[in-house]
Write a protein that holds these residues in place. Sequence first.
Motif, PDB file in Angstrom:
ATOM      1  N   TYR A 159       0.696  -1.192   0.112  1.00 31.75           N
ATOM      2  CA  TYR A 159      -0.200   0.032   0.011  1.00 31.75           C
ATOM      3  C   TYR A 159       0.686   1.295  -0.042  1.00 31.75           C
ATOM      4  O   TYR A 159       0.335   2.159   0.132  1.00 31.75           O
ATOM      5  CB  TYR A 159      -0.793   0.014   1.269  1.00 31.75           C
ATOM      6  CG  TYR A 159      -2.000  -0.875   1.075  1.00 31.75           C
ATOM      7  CD1 TYR A 159      -3.416  -0.628   0.615  1.00 31.75           C
ATOM      8  CD2 TYR A 159      -1.853  -2.198   1.379  1.00 31.75           C
ATOM      9  CE1 TYR A 159      -4.433  -1.453   0.443  1.00 31.75           C
ATOM     10  CE2 TYR A 159      -2.962  -3.240   1.343  1.00 31.75           C
ATOM     11  CZ  TYR A 159      -4.280  -2.856   0.834  1.00 31.75           C
ATOM     12  OH  TYR A 159      -5.101  -3.654   0.905  1.00 31.75           O
TER      13      TYR A 159
ATOM     14  N   HIS B   2      -4.624  -0.534   7.256  1.00 33.12           N
ATOM     15  CA  HIS B   2      -5.439  -0.101   6.156  1.00 33.12           C
ATOM     16  C   HIS B   2      -6.954  -0.283   5.949  1.00 33.12           C
ATOM     17  O   HIS B   2      -7.129  -1.476   6.013  1.00 33.12           O
ATOM     18  CB  HIS B   2      -4.809  -0.098   4.599  1.00 33.12           C
ATOM     19  CG  HIS B   2      -3.469   0.351   4.645  1.00 33.12           C
ATOM     20  ND1 HIS B   2      -3.206   1.684   4.124  1.00 33.12           N
ATOM     21  CD2 HIS B   2      -2.255  -0.188   5.030  1.00 33.12           C
ATOM     22  CE1 HIS B   2      -1.691   1.804   4.215  1.00 33.12           C
ATOM     23  NE2 HIS B   2      -1.193   0.751   4.537  1.00 33.12           N
TER      24      HIS B   2
ATOM     25  N   VAL C  21     -10.393  -1.040   4.774  1.00 26.71           N
ATOM     26  CA  VAL C  21     -10.967  -0.959   3.549  1.00 26.71           C
ATOM     27  C   VAL C  21     -12.603  -1.216   3.426  1.00 26.71           C
ATOM     28  O   VAL C  21     -12.956  -1.182   2.152  1.00 26.71           O
ATOM     29  CB  VAL C  21     -10.344  -2.393   3.005  1.00 26.71           C
ATOM     30  CG1 VAL C  21      -8.880  -2.127   2.594  1.00 26.71           C
ATOM     31  CG2 VAL C  21     -10.637  -3.570   3.552  1.00 26.71           C
TER      32      VAL C  21
ATOM     33  N   VAL D  68     -13.606   4.138  -1.255  1.00 32.52           N
ATOM     34  CA  VAL D  68     -12.558   4.903  -0.489  1.00 32.52           C
ATOM     35  C   VAL D  68     -13.019   6.320  -0.369  1.00 32.52           C
ATOM     36  O   VAL D  68     -12.634   6.756   0.812  1.00 32.52           O
ATOM     37  CB  VAL D  68     -11.243   4.747  -1.395  1.00 32.52           C
ATOM     38  CG1 VAL D  68     -10.296   5.943  -0.911  1.00 32.52           C
ATOM     39  CG2 VAL D  68     -10.951   3.286  -1.652  1.00 32.52           C
TER      40      VAL D  68
ATOM     41  N   ARG E  70     -13.274   7.947   3.228  1.00 30.55           N
ATOM     42  CA  ARG E  70     -12.667   9.183   3.919  1.00 30.55           C
ATOM     43  C   ARG E  70     -13.455  10.333   4.281  1.00 30.55           C
ATOM     44  O   ARG E  70     -13.368  10.836   5.017  1.00 30.55           O
ATOM     45  CB  ARG E  70     -11.577   9.772   2.626  1.00 30.55           C
ATOM     46  CG  ARG E  70     -10.648   8.527   2.417  1.00 30.55           C
ATOM     47  CD  ARG E  70      -9.620   8.893   1.242  1.00 30.55           C
ATOM     48  NE  ARG E  70      -8.622   7.938   1.391  1.00 30.55           N
ATOM     49  CZ  ARG E  70      -7.838   7.689   0.247  1.00 30.55           C
ATOM     50  NH1 ARG E  70      -7.855   8.691  -0.694  1.00 30.55           N
ATOM     51  NH2 ARG E  70      -6.788   7.064   0.310  1.00 30.55           N
TER      52      ARG E  70
ATOM     53  N   ARG F 278      -5.634   6.766   6.787  1.00 31.61           N
ATOM     54  CA  ARG F 278      -5.678   4.924   6.745  1.00 31.61           C
ATOM     55  C   ARG F 278      -6.685   4.265   5.872  1.00 31.61           C
ATOM     56  O   ARG F 278      -6.810   3.063   6.084  1.00 31.61           O
ATOM     57  CB  ARG F 278      -5.757   4.634   8.324  1.00 31.61           C
ATOM     58  CG  ARG F 278      -4.447   4.956   9.104  1.00 31.61           C
ATOM     59  CD  ARG F 278      -3.170   4.453   8.521  1.00 31.61           C
ATOM     60  NE  ARG F 278      -2.124   4.484   9.394  1.00 31.61           N
ATOM     61  CZ  ARG F 278      -1.709   3.799  10.511  1.00 31.61           C
ATOM     62  NH1 ARG F 278      -2.427   2.580  10.505  1.00 31.61           N
ATOM     63  NH2 ARG F 278      -0.904   4.009  11.171  1.00 31.61           N
TER      64      ARG F 278
ATOM     65  N   ASP G 213      -7.724   3.059   2.690  1.00 34.44           N
ATOM     66  CA  ASP G 213      -7.197   2.669   1.205  1.00 34.44           C
ATOM     67  C   ASP G 213      -7.887   1.524   0.571  1.00 34.44           C
ATOM     68  O   ASP G 213      -7.996   0.651   1.596  1.00 34.44           O
ATOM     69  CB  ASP G 213      -5.614   2.794   1.485  1.00 34.44           C
ATOM     70  CG  ASP G 213      -5.028   3.246  -0.093  1.00 34.44           C
ATOM     71  OD1 ASP G 213      -5.799   3.425  -1.086  1.00 34.44           O
ATOM     72  OD2 ASP G 213      -3.806   3.057  -0.162  1.00 34.44           O
ATOM     73  N   ARG G 214      -7.623   1.344  -0.809  1.00 31.69           N
ATOM     74  CA  ARG G 214      -8.011  -0.182  -1.214  1.00 31.69           C
ATOM     75  C   ARG G 214      -6.964  -0.224  -2.687  1.00 31.69           C
ATOM     76  O   ARG G 214      -6.540   0.673  -3.158  1.00 31.69           O
ATOM     77  CB  ARG G 214      -9.288  -0.040  -1.521  1.00 31.69           C
ATOM     78  CG  ARG G 214     -10.399  -0.386  -0.561  1.00 31.69           C
ATOM     79  CD  ARG G 214     -11.602  -0.688  -1.229  1.00 31.69           C
ATOM     80  NE  ARG G 214     -11.637  -1.930  -1.561  1.00 31.69           N
ATOM     81  CZ  ARG G 214     -12.218  -3.233  -0.971  1.00 31.69           C
ATOM     82  NH1 ARG G 214     -12.700  -3.010   0.235  1.00 31.69           N
ATOM     83  NH2 ARG G 214     -12.193  -4.067  -1.734  1.00 31.69           N
TER      84      ARG G 214
ATOM     85  N   GLU H 245     -11.083  -1.379  -6.200  1.00 27.35           N
ATOM     86  CA  GLU H 245     -12.615  -1.001  -5.978  1.00 27.35           C
ATOM     87  C   GLU H 245     -13.275  -1.473  -7.214  1.00 27.35           C
ATOM     88  O   GLU H 245     -13.437  -1.042  -8.330  1.00 27.35           O
ATOM     89  CB  GLU H 245     -12.838   0.767  -6.003  1.00 27.35           C
ATOM     90  CG  GLU H 245     -12.101   1.324  -4.830  1.00 27.35           C
ATOM     91  CD  GLU H 245     -12.205   2.646  -4.651  1.00 27.35           C
ATOM     92  OE1 GLU H 245     -13.412   3.067  -4.311  1.00 27.35           O
ATOM     93  OE2 GLU H 245     -11.456   3.568  -4.902  1.00 27.35           O
TER      94      GLU H 245
END
Length: 233
Positions: free
Chosen positions: A195, A203, A205, A213, A217, A226, A228-229, A232
């Motif tokens: 990542y 992270h 997900v 994402v 967020r 923190r 994140d992916r 998607e």
Amino acid sequence: MSRLLAELLRRNETHVERFQSRFGEVQDSQHPEVVTVCCADSRVLQDHLWGNEEPGRLFTCSNIGNRVVQRTRGGTIVSGDVLYPLVHAGSELVVVVGHTGCGAVTATYDHLTGGSTGSDGTGDEPPGIEHCVDLLADYLDAGVAALPDGVDRESAVNRLVEYNVDRQVDSLLDSEDVPEDVDVVGVVYDFQDVYDGRRGEIHVVNVAGETDVAALRAAHPEVAGRVDRLWEY
């Protein structure tokens, strides 16, 4: 064996020195706030990855592939290992913890794509391991079919790590046995720089089934850095 056991006992002495005074409030009962469902990989340090040194705070479950389900004669259900603290100890949060380079996901990917899963190259595994791979295969089959064209094996596996976390979160959210007020989150523990963060980072997900994402967020700005992916889909 005796040398290894002696070393473990020596290290336990250090543990005793640090923790012997910390069990007073949990002598007769436990009320962990959080249940973590981790892969039983030796590189996933289940309490240490959260910085936890408080007995009674985390209820840690582990198995290969961080599965929340088990098979019964009546079908596939949420495992009693996960349910126990939710039903009997008042835990408020379940965190499904996948990790980069997961061996169980790799074995399942190889199984589903016709690759070898056995250590001897034949694809044969002991029945206990086959059972675990079959359980994961039920959840990863559609994910393998949805992988982008041309993705290499390593990238495929790490995308499927996220996909597996999502499916385990779904299993918890869909179960009538999981109390409605329990929060469910999915994360990936990265010790391989996948990542582009620091080794050992967690992270986020998936939160309660949301995997977008940008949406995560925006909804959780306090942990936006923190979220994140890799995939998607």
